[in-house]
Write a protein that holds these residues in place. Structure first.
Motif, mmCIF file in Angstrom:
data_model
loop_
_atom_site.group_PDB
_atom_site.id
_atom_site.type_symbol
_atom_site.label_atom_id
_atom_site.label_comp_id
_atom_site.label_asym_id
_atom_site.label_seq_id
_atom_site.Cartn_x
_atom_site.Cartn_y
_atom_site.Cartn_z
ATOM 1 N N VAL A 33 0.854 -1.192 0.000
ATOM 2 C CA VAL A 33 0.000 0.000 0.000
ATOM 3 C C VAL A 33 0.891 1.243 0.000
ATOM 4 C CG1 VAL A 33 -1.820 1.237 1.224
ATOM 5 C CG2 VAL A 33 -1.767 -1.269 1.268
ATOM 6 N N SER A 34 0.578 2.171 -0.877
ATOM 7 C CA SER A 34 1.384 3.396 -0.976
ATOM 8 C C SER A 34 0.487 4.574 -1.335
ATOM 9 C CB SER A 34 2.487 3.241 -2.030
ATOM 10 O OG SER A 34 1.924 3.008 -3.305
ATOM 11 N N VAL A 35 0.967 5.763 -1.022
ATOM 12 C CA VAL A 35 0.253 7.007 -1.322
ATOM 13 C C VAL A 35 1.138 7.840 -2.236
ATOM 14 C CG1 VAL A 35 -0.774 9.105 -0.375
ATOM 15 C CG2 VAL A 35 -0.970 6.953 0.871
ATOM 16 N N THR A 36 0.594 8.214 -3.379
ATOM 17 C CA THR A 36 1.355 9.001 -4.360
ATOM 18 C C THR A 36 0.511 10.175 -4.841
ATOM 19 O OG1 THR A 36 0.567 7.550 -6.134
ATOM 20 C CG2 THR A 36 2.693 7.006 -5.147
ATOM 21 N N HIS A 37 1.124 11.005 -5.688
ATOM 22 C CA HIS A 37 0.446 12.152 -6.302
ATOM 23 C C HIS A 37 -0.228 13.024 -5.245
ATOM 24 C CE1 HIS A 37 0.307 8.795 -9.318
ATOM 25 N NE2 HIS A 37 1.071 9.691 -9.932
ATOM 26 N N LEU A 38 0.572 13.389 -4.241
ATOM 27 C CA LEU A 38 0.048 14.222 -3.165
ATOM 28 C C LEU A 38 -0.269 15.621 -3.674
ATOM 29 C CD1 LEU A 38 2.394 13.211 -0.205
ATOM 30 C CD2 LEU A 38 -0.071 12.814 -0.369
ATOM 31 N N ARG A 39 -1.412 16.143 -3.279
ATOM 32 C CA ARG A 39 -1.838 17.502 -3.569
ATOM 33 C C ARG A 39 -2.280 18.145 -2.261
ATOM 34 N NH1 ARG A 39 0.137 15.815 -7.510
ATOM 35 N NH2 ARG A 39 -0.562 15.944 -9.681
ATOM 36 N N ALA A 40 -2.679 19.400 -2.333
ATOM 37 C CA ALA A 40 -3.163 20.075 -1.134
ATOM 38 C C ALA A 40 -4.514 19.532 -0.705
ATOM 39 C CB ALA A 40 -3.267 21.586 -1.382
ATOM 40 N N ASP A 41 -5.318 19.011 -1.653
ATOM 41 C CA ASP A 41 -6.659 18.533 -1.312
ATOM 42 C C ASP A 41 -6.938 17.112 -1.798
ATOM 43 O OD1 ASP A 41 -6.599 19.077 -3.981
ATOM 44 O OD2 ASP A 41 -8.460 20.221 -4.043
ATOM 45 N N SER A 42 -5.925 16.398 -2.290
ATOM 46 C CA SER A 42 -6.162 15.036 -2.784
ATOM 47 C C SER A 42 -4.877 14.218 -2.732
ATOM 48 C CB SER A 42 -6.697 15.066 -4.222
ATOM 49 O OG SER A 42 -5.724 15.580 -5.108
ATOM 50 N N ALA A 43 -5.051 12.918 -2.835
ATOM 51 C CA ALA A 43 -3.921 11.981 -2.882
ATOM 52 C C ALA A 43 -4.422 10.689 -3.513
ATOM 53 C CB ALA A 43 -3.356 11.723 -1.497
ATOM 54 N N THR A 44 -3.497 9.893 -4.060
ATOM 55 C CA THR A 44 -3.850 8.629 -4.707
ATOM 56 C C THR A 44 -3.296 7.472 -3.887
ATOM 57 O OG1 THR A 44 -3.828 9.649 -6.892
ATOM 58 C CG2 THR A 44 -3.668 7.258 -6.802
ATOM 59 N N VAL A 45 -4.176 6.540 -3.546
ATOM 60 C CA VAL A 45 -3.789 5.337 -2.811
ATOM 61 C C VAL A 45 -3.770 4.166 -3.781
ATOM 62 C CG1 VAL A 45 -4.318 3.828 -0.867
ATOM 63 C CG2 VAL A 45 -4.936 6.239 -0.773
ATOM 64 N N SER A 46 -2.716 3.375 -3.761
ATOM 65 C CA SER A 46 -2.618 2.184 -4.605
ATOM 66 C C SER A 46 -2.121 1.010 -3.770
ATOM 67 C CB SER A 46 -1.685 2.440 -5.799
ATOM 68 O OG SER A 46 -0.392 2.783 -5.355
ATOM 69 N N TRP A 47 -2.425 -0.200 -4.235
ATOM 70 C CA TRP A 47 -2.054 -1.408 -3.489
ATOM 71 C C TRP A 47 -2.007 -2.592 -4.437
ATOM 72 C CZ3 TRP A 47 -6.626 1.197 -3.284
ATOM 73 C CH2 TRP A 47 -7.758 0.526 -3.749
ATOM 74 N N ASN A 48 -1.526 -3.709 -3.923
ATOM 75 C CA ASN A 48 -1.497 -4.963 -4.675
ATOM 76 C C ASN A 48 -2.280 -6.034 -3.937
ATOM 77 O OD1 ASN A 48 0.151 -3.912 -6.720
ATOM 78 N ND2 ASN A 48 2.018 -4.389 -5.591
ATOM 79 N N ILE A 49 -2.759 -7.027 -4.705
ATOM 80 C CA ILE A 49 -3.498 -8.156 -4.139
ATOM 81 C C ILE A 49 -2.611 -9.402 -4.228
ATOM 82 C CG2 ILE A 49 -5.555 -9.598 -4.375
ATOM 83 C CD1 ILE A 49 -6.099 -6.738 -3.449
ATOM 84 N N ALA A 82 -6.487 1.070 -7.180
ATOM 85 C CA ALA A 82 -6.106 2.432 -6.797
ATOM 86 C C ALA A 82 -7.360 3.247 -6.556
ATOM 87 C CB ALA A 82 -5.246 3.087 -7.877
ATOM 88 N N CYS A 83 -7.224 4.276 -5.737
ATOM 89 C CA CYS A 83 -8.364 5.135 -5.417
ATOM 90 C C CYS A 83 -7.839 6.542 -5.109
ATOM 91 C CB CYS A 83 -9.131 4.585 -4.212
ATOM 92 S SG CYS A 83 -10.536 5.598 -3.698
ATOM 93 N N ILE A 84 -8.539 7.537 -5.625
ATOM 94 C CA ILE A 84 -8.165 8.928 -5.365
ATOM 95 C C ILE A 84 -8.979 9.443 -4.185
ATOM 96 C CG2 ILE A 84 -8.111 11.277 -6.279
ATOM 97 C CD1 ILE A 84 -7.659 10.159 -9.014
ATOM 98 N N LEU A 85 -8.302 9.976 -3.183
ATOM 99 C CA LEU A 85 -8.946 10.562 -2.013
ATOM 100 C C LEU A 85 -9.135 12.055 -2.257
ATOM 101 C CD1 LEU A 85 -6.785 8.835 0.754
ATOM 102 C CD2 LEU A 85 -8.896 7.982 -0.303
ATOM 103 N N ALA A 135 -3.190 1.977 -13.228
ATOM 104 C CA ALA A 135 -4.348 2.195 -12.359
ATOM 105 C C ALA A 135 -4.708 3.666 -12.294
ATOM 106 C CB ALA A 135 -4.047 1.658 -10.951
ATOM 107 N N VAL A 136 -3.691 4.524 -12.082
ATOM 108 C CA VAL A 136 -3.935 5.958 -12.005
ATOM 109 C C VAL A 136 -4.377 6.496 -13.349
ATOM 110 C CG1 VAL A 136 -2.860 8.179 -11.514
ATOM 111 C CG2 VAL A 136 -2.292 6.186 -10.124
ATOM 112 N N GLU A 137 -3.801 5.974 -14.431
ATOM 113 C CA GLU A 137 -4.183 6.420 -15.765
ATOM 114 C C GLU A 137 -5.653 6.124 -16.026
ATOM 115 O OE1 GLU A 137 -2.829 5.776 -20.417
ATOM 116 O OE2 GLU A 137 -1.870 4.652 -18.811
ATOM 117 N N GLY A 138 -6.132 4.958 -15.583
ATOM 118 C CA GLY A 138 -7.535 4.619 -15.771
ATOM 119 C C GLY A 138 -8.449 5.567 -15.018
ATOM 120 N N LEU A 139 -8.052 5.924 -13.786
ATOM 121 C CA LEU A 139 -8.849 6.861 -13.012
ATOM 122 C C LEU A 139 -8.877 8.227 -13.662
ATOM 123 C CD1 LEU A 139 -7.634 5.927 -9.420
ATOM 124 C CD2 LEU A 139 -9.863 5.426 -10.420
#
Length: 220
Positions: A33-49, A82-85, A135-139
């Motif tokens: 699990v990791s958090v990337t693409h940090l912004r002031a009001d959002s971030a992207t969480v991704s993980w593996n199964i 992946a999911c964008i917060l 994953a991020v590209e799809g979102l």
């Protein structure tokens, strides 16, 4: 009494076996699990199964480190990893955990991940989203599609509004023309009755004769 105790023990054993079976069929917790693409009001969480796991969705627990806010996100019937917060507070510490959703329930939570959002001044200096991440590209593509759909709907609505305005204008023009033509037709017989016909400075002979004959009959 002995039979009752035996029956209760058997029921508890079956119930315990059912719980153990359901727990055994639950998927393993997400990894990496990791958090990337940090912004002031959002971030992207991704993980593996883990390999071989049957997963139909995910659940994310998100909370501020100071405990003032907690949010739970759950999505099923998806293969996304992946999911964008959204709607995060700037320059704030957050804690997240991810769970996999399987056919028989949810997995244990992943390890806690801490991250801090950027300040608004740093937001504009942050890099663009990594387009190499599928994953991020799809979102990102899905967000563009939603924006495109909204633009198409707005364009269609504006076109319909223009057509309605044009129709109303044409209807008013046709209505005015019809009213003018009716008024002209009504005015023609009135003018014919009120205006006498003259020929060489006098009344027509036929009309003059009819008038004089009626007068002669009154004298008799």
């Amino acid at each position: 009494m002995i039979h009752l105790v035996t029956f209760i023990s058997l029921g508890l054993s079956l119930f315990g076996c059912h719980i153990c079976s359901a727990g055994a069929n639950r998927p393993a917790a997400p990894v990496n699990v990791s958090v990337t693409h940090l912004r002031a009001d959002s971030a992207t969480v991704s993980w593996n199964i883990p390999e071989g796991e049957t997963v139909i969705g995910f659940a994310i627990s998100q909370q501020r480190q100071d405990g003032l806010m907690q949010r739970f996100i759950r999505e099923v019937n998806t293969t996304s990893r992946a999911c964008i917060l959204w709607d995060l507070d700037e320059d704030t510490d957050y804690i997240i955990q991810v769970q996999s959703v399987g056919l028989y329930g949810e997995s244990l939570a992943s390890k806690k991940i801490h991250f801090r959002t950027l300040k608004m001044s740093e937001h504009f200096q942050s890099t663009m989203m990594d387009q190499d991440d599928p994953a991020v590209e799809g979102l990102d593509i899905s967000r563009h599609l939603q924006t495109g759909e909204i633009l198409i709907i707005m364009t269609v609505l504006l076109m319909w509004a223009a057509v309605i305005v044009l129709f109303c204008k044409q209807y008013d023009i046709i209505k005015d023309n019809d009213s003018n033509s009716h008024s002209k037709e009504k005015s023609k017989p009135l003018s014919g009755q009120s205006t006498p016909d003259y020929h060489h400075g006098g009344l027509l002979g036929s009309k003059f004769q009819r008038t004089s004959s009626s007068i002669s009959i009154i004298k008799v």
